[in-house]
Structures are given as structure tokens and as C-alpha cells.
Scaffold this active site. Structure first.
Site, mmCIF file in Angstrom:
data_model
loop_
_atom_site.group_PDB
_atom_site.id
_atom_site.type_symbol
_atom_site.label_atom_id
_atom_site.label_comp_id
_atom_site.label_asym_id
_atom_site.label_seq_id
_atom_site.Cartn_x
_atom_site.Cartn_y
_atom_site.Cartn_z
ATOM 1 N N HIS A 87 0.867 -0.883 -0.105
ATOM 2 C CA HIS A 87 -0.126 -0.367 0.509
ATOM 3 C C HIS A 87 0.657 0.997 -0.677
ATOM 4 O O HIS A 87 0.433 1.777 -1.090
ATOM 5 C CB HIS A 87 -0.897 -0.072 0.990
ATOM 6 C CG HIS A 87 -1.832 1.553 1.277
ATOM 7 N ND1 HIS A 87 -2.946 1.239 1.582
ATOM 8 C CD2 HIS A 87 -1.430 2.303 1.737
ATOM 9 C CE1 HIS A 87 -3.783 1.812 1.546
ATOM 10 N NE2 HIS A 87 -2.526 3.053 1.709
ATOM 11 N N GLU A 88 1.824 1.205 1.078
ATOM 12 C CA GLU A 88 2.572 1.985 1.244
ATOM 13 C C GLU A 88 3.528 2.832 0.133
ATOM 14 O O GLU A 88 3.971 3.849 -0.339
ATOM 15 C CB GLU A 88 3.608 2.664 2.563
ATOM 16 C CG GLU A 88 2.564 2.380 3.763
ATOM 17 C CD GLU A 88 1.549 3.987 3.777
ATOM 18 O OE1 GLU A 88 2.141 4.797 2.522
ATOM 19 O OE2 GLU A 88 0.994 3.335 4.338
ATOM 20 N N HIS A 91 2.045 4.438 -2.911
ATOM 21 C CA HIS A 91 2.355 5.684 -2.633
ATOM 22 C C HIS A 91 3.486 6.825 -3.339
ATOM 23 O O HIS A 91 4.088 7.229 -3.229
ATOM 24 C CB HIS A 91 1.739 6.196 -1.338
ATOM 25 C CG HIS A 91 0.609 5.793 -0.774
ATOM 26 N ND1 HIS A 91 -0.501 7.026 -1.409
ATOM 27 C CD2 HIS A 91 0.151 5.307 0.311
ATOM 28 C CE1 HIS A 91 -1.395 6.408 -0.448
ATOM 29 N NE2 HIS A 91 -1.228 5.989 0.275
ATOM 30 N N ASP A 182 -6.009 8.335 3.262
ATOM 31 C CA ASP A 182 -5.608 9.248 1.830
ATOM 32 C C ASP A 182 -7.544 9.644 1.349
ATOM 33 O O ASP A 182 -7.177 10.076 0.052
ATOM 34 C CB ASP A 182 -5.859 7.272 1.544
ATOM 35 C CG ASP A 182 -4.399 6.920 1.747
ATOM 36 O OD1 ASP A 182 -3.618 7.921 1.526
ATOM 37 O OD2 ASP A 182 -4.182 5.638 1.922
#
Length: 390
Positions: A87-88, A91, A182
Site C-alpha cells: 500500500h505504502e 504511494h 487517503d
């Protein structure tokens, strides 16, 4: 799980790895796209809690494991945070592809955070950097759900289903429109696109985050009094931890938005003090007399050719007894003009704040495009102007 953390940074090329300053106690476990991946000590606490929570359901599907059920639970915690890392990483990768430098990727008690070290320039950049994380979590959850049809039952089936449920939950939760999630960045991007002002977007999304924080704090009460559930101590503790996290993040976003709304009021040219140029060896008393006569609020020392070489430090000047000033050269209370102490007269707003933050000093020389002296900017005057605009 948490949103990327945009901060003003230098004008570094996107492909250049941002310098990192590792927080005390963190552990580097690798790097992704040039960004260090750090784990905080709090991660081990949540991993232990996950192992403990998973103990009972694991025992139900695989009785007889004994203490090994907690080992299996700990392995699940590692796999779960591997999904958080994806997930990170999403980003970070998208931010770099769009030209924004990225610092560290941090895994902590409440999930993770990606340090995007520069504010988004366009609403669509803000949107894509924010949305890709939840989309990855939803994709992992969907993949895990698909895997449940081909995995055996028992322990493996339980862990795959748990991975599916947690990632779908994380993906949906992060789409809730409230900072610091987010989804709050998506709301900010929408308001920004509609109003043309990113700071108003931050304020709106911050207030939405505060509302979300209150809902989280009240959730155990709603569960018990309205829905007929039986919340336990863990529900209350988690509600407080998550609620405080959301409230503090949302409040920081609101404060940042309000601060940035006032930045356009800070124009160096408007705040400058008239300055008097004097030779460096001129007696200080004479320099002060000439400045008072010219109604100048600052003094700059120059070479015989008129090139500025120093700024009179107002505090040092005021601390010098008047009876000593006739015998002291003006250069004795000046600060040499180092790199960063000369600014363009037209600098303003966030660029001005970044410039004085990069090279903190009490005074700065302002020059015109042709290099001529315009005046002196005093940091205390900038602070006063900022407070007046509050």
C-alpha cells in the site's frame, strides 16, 4: 494504512533519493524505489497483539497446536504488514513517477506512512498519489478472496480469509473522506479542483477528519447502546487510540491549511526596511546617526566599490553601549553576507518562508533583479506580519 505525508522540500530531481534521517529506535528492513523502509518499535507490539488475537480462531481450526498457534499468528502479522508495505510502496512509486521526492516509508502501530517531501502541484497529482494506496489494498483483498476458492481449509484457509478481510477493510477505510486518511486527500483534491485553492481543500478535509474521529470515539457507545452489542475493554482502547490519531492528524491539516492561506500576505518587498549603505570601517555612532537622518531602519556595510558585504545585526547594535559606538567600526556588529542571506526583493509567500527556514537569520538583504540593494528584511517583521494576518 495512513496517508502519504507531503512536506515542503527542496528542488531535488525525482529520481534522486531523498536524504533520510532515521528516527531513533527504528529499524531499516530494506528499500523500495530508493526509499528506506523503516519499522518502529511499536510494530512489534501490534504484531504481538495480532498474534494473540489470532490465537483463538487458529485454535478453533487447528486444535492441538499449543503455543505454535501464536507463532502462526505472528507470521500472519508479518504477511499483513507486507500488504501494508505494498500500500505504502504504491504511494511512493506513483509520487516519484509524478516527479515528487520521497523520503522514508515507515511501518508503525497503526499501519504505515510514506514521506512525500513536496506538496502536490496539481489536484490530479494529489488524487493519484492518494488513491493508489487504497486501490492496492482492495486488489490484495480481492486476490486473497480469489485464493480462498483454491486453498485448503484449516489454518491456511483461515489466514487467507483473514488477509482478504483485513485488506478489504483497510482499502475501504482509507477511502473514507477525512484527513489524515487517503480519502481525505481525495476530498482535498476535489475541493482544490473546484475552488482552485489547495489550502481550502486541506481545511475542508481536516474538518471531515475531525467528524470521523468523533464517530470513532463514540463507536463503542453506539455498539453497546444502539446496536445491542457488548463492547469490551479492547474496543474502548482501540477507539481512543484511533480517534486521537485521526483528530490530531485532521487538526494538523486544518492548521497547515490556515497557515498557508495567510502566506500570500507575506511579500518581502512590502515588509522591507529602508537601508543605508556605509563603509565597513565607518564608526558605528556615525553609521547610526546617518541612518536616523535618512530614516533608514537598517544598515548594510559595503566595499569601496559599493558591493554589500555585511548586515548590521540589530540585536548586537542595541546591546552596544552608546559611549563605545564612536570607537567601534560598524563591521564589528555585522553579519557577513553568506549564501542564503541575500534574497530577491520580489520573493513572497511559501517561497519566502522556505528561504528563511533554509538559512535562519535575523536579517536578510533584498536585492533587485539587477543586483542593486532594495532593503533589508527582518525576520521579526515577517513574524509580526504573519500574526497580524491570523
Amino acid at each position: 494504512m495512513a496517508d502519504p505525508d507531503p512536506r515542503p522540500g527542496g528542488d531535488k530531481p525525482a529520481e534522486e533519493a531523498a536524504p533520510t534521517s532515521r528516527a531513533p529506535g527504528t529499524i531499516k528492513v530494506g528499500s523500495i524505489a530508493g526509499s528506506d523502509v523503516l519499522v518502529t518499535p511499536s510494530w512489534f507490539l501490534i504484531a504481538a497483539l495480532i498474534a494473540w488475537w489470532m490465537g483463538e480462531p487458529i485454535d478453533a481450526v487447528e486444535p492441538g497446536l499449543g503455543w505454535l498457534k501464536y507463532v502462526a499468528g505472528f507470521v500472519f502479522a508479518i504477511v499483513l504488514y507486507g500488504a501494508v508495505l505494498l500500500h505504502e510502496a504504491a504511494h511512493a512509486i506513483v509520487a516519484k513517477r509524478l516527479g515528487y521526492p520521497v523520503g522514508v516509508i515507515m511501518l508503525h502501530f497503526l499501519g504505515g506512512a510514506t514521506a512525500v517531501e513536496k506538496e502536490a502541484k496539481r489536484p490530479r497529482d494529489e488524487f493519484w498519489i492518494a488513491v493508489v494506496g487504497p486501490l492496492v489494498s482492495l486488489a490484495v483483498g480481492a486476490a486473497a478472496y480469489g485464493a480462498t476458492f483454491v486453498t485448503p481449509g484449516g489454518l491456511i484457509g483461515l489466514l487467507v480469509m483473514a488477509l482478504c478481510a483485513t485488506n478489504l477493510f483497510v482499502g475501504v477505510l482509507n477511502l473514507v473522506p477525512g484527513l489524515p486518511l487517503d480519502g481525505g486527500r481525495l476530498l482535498k483534491a476535489g475541493v482544490w479542483a473546484g475552488t482552485g485553492n489547495p489550502n481550502r481543500g486541506s481545511i475542508v478535509a481536516g474538518w471531515a477528519g475531525r467528524v470521523l474521529a468523533v464517530i470513532v470515539l463514540l463507536w463503542p457507545f453506539v455498539l453497546g447502546q444502539v446496536l445491542g452489542g457488548r463492547p469490551d475493554l479492547t474496543d474502548y482502547v482501540l477507539a481512543v487510540i484511533i480517534g486521537v490519531f485521526l483528530w490530531s492528524g485532521a487538526s494538523a491539516a486544518i492548521m497547515s491549511g490556515k497557515v498557508r492561506l495567510r502566506l500570500p500576505l507575506l511579500v518581502a518587498r512590502d515588509l522591507a526596511r529602508r537601508t543605508l549603505a556605509v563603509p565597513a570601517d565607518l564608526p558605528l555612532a556615525e553609521a547610526v546617526r546617518r541612518a536616523q537622518e535618512a530614516e533608514a531602519g537598517s544598515i548594510v556595510t559595503v566595499t569601496s566599490g559599493g558591493e554589500p558585504i555585511g548586515l548590521v545585526h540589530e540585536t548586537a547594535l542595541l546591546a552596544t553601549p552608546e559611549d563605545r559606538r564612536p570607537w567601534m567600526a560598524t563591521s564589528t556588529v555585522t553579519r557577513r553576507l553568506e549564501e542564503g542571506l541575500t534574497l530577491p526583493a520580489d520573493i513572497d509567500g511559501e517561497a519566502l518562508i522556505q528561504a528563511i527556514s533554509k538559512k535562519p537569520a535575523p536579517e536578510y538583504l533584498l536585492v533587485e533583479p539587477d543586483g542593486s540593494i532594495f532593503g533589508v528584511l527582518v525576520t521579526s517583521d515577517v513574524d509580526a506580519a504573519f500574526r497580524a494576518g491570523a
